[in-house]
Scaffold this active site. Sequence first.
Site, PDB file in Angstrom:
ATOM      1  CG  HIS A  39      18.423 -37.778  -3.378  1.00 57.17           C
ATOM      2  ND1 HIS A  39      18.788 -39.039  -2.980  1.00 57.17           N
ATOM      3  CD2 HIS A  39      19.577 -37.093  -3.546  1.00 57.17           C
ATOM      4  CE1 HIS A  39      20.109 -39.109  -2.897  1.00 57.17           C
ATOM      5  NE2 HIS A  39      20.610 -37.944  -3.233  1.00 57.17           N
TER       6      HIS A  39
ATOM      7  CB  CYS B 295      -0.954   0.105   1.183  1.00 59.42           C
ATOM      8  SG  CYS B 295      -2.129  -1.245   1.251  1.00 59.42           S
TER       9      CYS B 295
ATOM     10  CD  GLU C  64       9.718 -12.242  -7.872  1.00 55.13           C
ATOM     11  OE1 GLU C  64       9.074 -11.760  -6.938  1.00 55.13           O
ATOM     12  OE2 GLU C  64      10.952 -12.190  -7.936  1.00 55.13           O
TER      13      GLU C  64
ATOM     14  CG  ASN D  63       1.178   0.539   4.346  1.00 53.20           C
ATOM     15  OD1 ASN D  63       0.882  -0.642   4.169  1.00 53.20           O
ATOM     16  ND2 ASN D  63       2.429   0.970   4.329  1.00 53.20           N
ATOM     17  N   GLY D  64      -1.134  -1.170   6.405  1.00 56.71           N
ATOM     18  CA  GLY D  64      -0.856  -1.996   7.585  1.00 56.71           C
ATOM     19  C   GLY D  64      -2.056  -2.877   7.894  1.00 56.71           C
TER      20      GLY D  64
ATOM     21  CE  LYS E 235      11.382  -3.500  -4.786  1.00 52.86           C
ATOM     22  NZ  LYS E 235      11.981  -4.664  -5.445  1.00 52.86           N
TER      23      LYS E 235
ATOM     24  CD  GLU F 212      16.631 -14.053  -6.572  1.00 52.19           C
ATOM     25  OE1 GLU F 212      16.017 -14.557  -5.624  1.00 52.19           O
ATOM     26  OE2 GLU F 212      16.330 -12.956  -7.062  1.00 52.19           O
TER      27      GLU F 212
ATOM     28  NE  ARG G  39       4.698   1.787   0.056  1.00 52.25           N
ATOM     29  CZ  ARG G  39       5.649   1.539   0.936  1.00 52.25           C
ATOM     30  NH1 ARG G  39       6.895   1.734   0.618  1.00 52.25           N
ATOM     31  NH2 ARG G  39       5.360   1.106   2.140  1.00 52.25           N
TER      32      ARG G  39
ATOM     33  CD1 TRP H 119      -0.108  -6.458  -2.851  1.00 56.65           C
ATOM     34  CD2 TRP H 119      -0.427  -6.871  -0.679  1.00 56.65           C
ATOM     35  NE1 TRP H 119       0.186  -7.778  -2.620  1.00 56.65           N
ATOM     36  CE2 TRP H 119      -0.001  -8.066  -1.301  1.00 56.65           C
ATOM     37  CE3 TRP H 119      -0.696  -6.898   0.685  1.00 56.65           C
ATOM     38  CZ2 TRP H 119       0.163  -9.248  -0.605  1.00 56.65           C
ATOM     39  CZ3 TRP H 119      -0.529  -8.085   1.386  1.00 56.65           C
ATOM     40  CH2 TRP H 119      -0.096  -9.247   0.731  1.00 56.65           C
TER      41      TRP H 119
ATOM     42  CE  LYS I 243      13.431 -11.913  -8.891  1.00 55.84           C
ATOM     43  NZ  LYS I 243      14.114 -11.836  -7.650  1.00 55.84           N
TER      44      LYS I 243
END
Length: 612
Positions: A508, A2, A492, A99-100, A607, A485, A27, A73, A489
Site C-alpha cells: 500500500h 541529566c 537510534e 534536572n528537569g 536514557k 522495534e 542519562r 541532556w 534500534k
Amino acid sequence: MCGIVAYIGREEAFPKLLSGLKRLEYRGYDSSGVALMNGDLQVVKRKGKVSELEQAVSGMNLTARMGIGHTRWATHGAPNDVNAHPHLSDGGRLALVHNGIIENYDILKKALTKEGYTFQSETDTEVLVNLIDAIQREENLPLEEAVRLALTRVVGAYAIVVMDRDDPQKVVAARKASPLVVGLGNDAFFIASDATPIVEHTNKVVYLKDEEIATISLGKGLDIKTIENEQQRPYVQELDLKIEQLEKGGYDHFMLKEIFEQPQTVQDAVRGRMHPIEGWIKLSGIEEYANRIIHAKRIIIVACGTSWHAGLIGEYLIEDLARINVEVEYASEFRYRNPILTEDDVVIAISQSGETADTLAALEIAKQRGALIYGLVNVIGSSIARLTDAGSYIHAGPEIGVASTKAFTGQVTLLTLIAINLAHKRGNISEQRYHQLITELSQIPQKIERVLESNKKVEYIAAEIKDRPNALYLGRGYNFPVALEGALKLKEISYIHAEGYPAAEMKHGPIALIDEEMPVIVIANNPSAYEKIVSNIQEVKARKGYVIAVVPEGDEVISQLADQTIEIPATDEPFSPLLSVIPLQLLSYHIALMRGCNVDQPRNLAKSVTVE
Ligand code: F6R
C-alpha cells in the site's frame, strides 16, 4: 535526562563526583561540570563527555569536601560550556545543578531582570538559581528556606542540589517529577539522580518524594521537609544493586552485555511467579486486584518508544489469549486528548526507567478518572512504580545502554505471563493449553541462548548492509511490533533511516521504495502466517530488494528466496517476539559499531526522558 551527583563528607569530593558522573553519563552526555566548596565556589564545566571535564581539570587544585556535579541532556540552550551546569547565581553566592524543566522560566527571568539580575546562559536553571538568590537576599533566609519559597513559585519539573558559599557546611536538594536519591554513608552523604553513583559507597538510601526538600549538613545529618514546610521522617531503604551490574563485565559495550543477558532477564522476570511443573502463575499485583482485572472491560496500555512496542505485543497477547479488549496508546498523545476512561478500565503503564514524564502524566489522568493503574517497571522505587495501584517489577537489573534491549524482553515476558494468567483465570484456555504455554515459556531462556549463537552470522550480514542509507523491517501479527522495534534500534544507534511496517501493508505504499539498494529485514517465524510471509518476500525479491529473513531453524523455503537468513528455534507463536527481536538487536549493534557510532550513548538521546 541529566544526571546529578553531590557529595558532602570528610574525604575529597572531586574523585567521588567524577566517578559518579561517569556512572550517570547514560542519562545525558552533551556537557558536564562540577562546583566545589573550596573557600569560594570553584566551578569547572565543559561541553562534551565527562572525559572532557576530566581532561580540563588535570593539574587544577580541587581540594574540597563538598561538591555538586552534573551531566547534561540539553533542553534550554545549546550544549556548550556556558549552558553546562552547575550554574552560579549573579554574584556567585549560590551554585545549583538541575534536572528537569522550569516551564515559567521566562516570566521569572523578566522579573529578575527588572531587579537587576543578569544572565550568562540560555538555561532555565540559571533563572532558578537567581530566584533562590533573590529570595534569600531579600528576606535574609537560610538556604533551605529560600529554596522552599522559590520552589513554590516554580511551574515544572525539577531535581536540584544547591550550595551556598556563605553557608559552606550544607547542601540542599529537592525534587518534583525528577528522581533524587540520598545515600547515607559513614560521616558522608551522597545525592544522585539514581543509586548507581552511590552503591559503591553505601547501600543505605532515602528516595526523596515529590516536593520534598532535603537539607544535609555534616554533624546535623539529613533533615527533610515538604514544600509546605512539614517535617518528614526519612525512610531508609537498603539498595538491592551490585557494582558488577554497573560494569561492562568483559563486553565492549553495555548494549552488547545487555543483549547477552537476556536469557537471564527472562528467567528473572518469571522467577517466583511461575512454576511449570506444579503448573501455577502468581503475580501478586494481579492477585490483589483480581476481580477488577479479570472483569476489566478494557485494558489500556500507555508507554513510549521501545516500551510502547512491548505494549503492542501485549495487545496481541492479551487479546489472543485472555480475550480482553486492549488499546495501546502513546502516553504523550493519550495525556492530551481527553481520553474516555471508566472504573471498569485497567491502565497498564510500561516503563524501564519508571520516570518517563509522558507515561507518568498519562497515569495521573487515568488515576484521577478512577481506572485501576498497573505498572510494569524496571527501576525499583521509581515514580511510576510509586504512583500505580499495583504492578510487577521487570527485575532486569540496571539497563545502562541507552538503546533498550533487555528491558524490552523483560517487559514482553511479563506481558506474556499476565496474558497466560488472565486467560487461565477467565477460563479462556484449556488446562492443557495453559500447561503447554507455561512449559514453553520456561524454555525460552535456553532458546534465546541458541539465538545468541547466531551473533557471528549477524555480524557478517551487518557488514553487507552497513553502508545502505535506508532499511525496511517487515513483520506480521506478533512480529509486527518486533519490526517496529528492529527499525527503532537501527535508527537510534546507527543513524540509518529505517521503517517498520506490517508486511502486508508494504504493497500500500512502501513497496515503491524497494530496489536493489534497499535491505528488507523480514521476520518470518510466525507459523500461522508463514505462506503469507513467503509471498511478501517474493514481492520484495521481484523488485530486487535485498532480503534478510529471520526464519525458524531448518527452514527450507525462505532460505531459497532470501539473500540471507538467520535461523532461530521454533516456538509457539505468542513467544516468537522474545526470540525474533534478538538478532535485530545484534544487527543494529554491529552496524552501529562498523559505522563508528557510539553504541551506548547515541547522539541526541538520553536514557530517561523526564521532560515532555
Ligand atoms: C529506545 C528507548 C526509548 C525508551 C522510551 C521509554 O531504545 O530506550 O524509546 O523505550 O524513552 O522509556 P521508559 O521505558 O524508561 O519509559
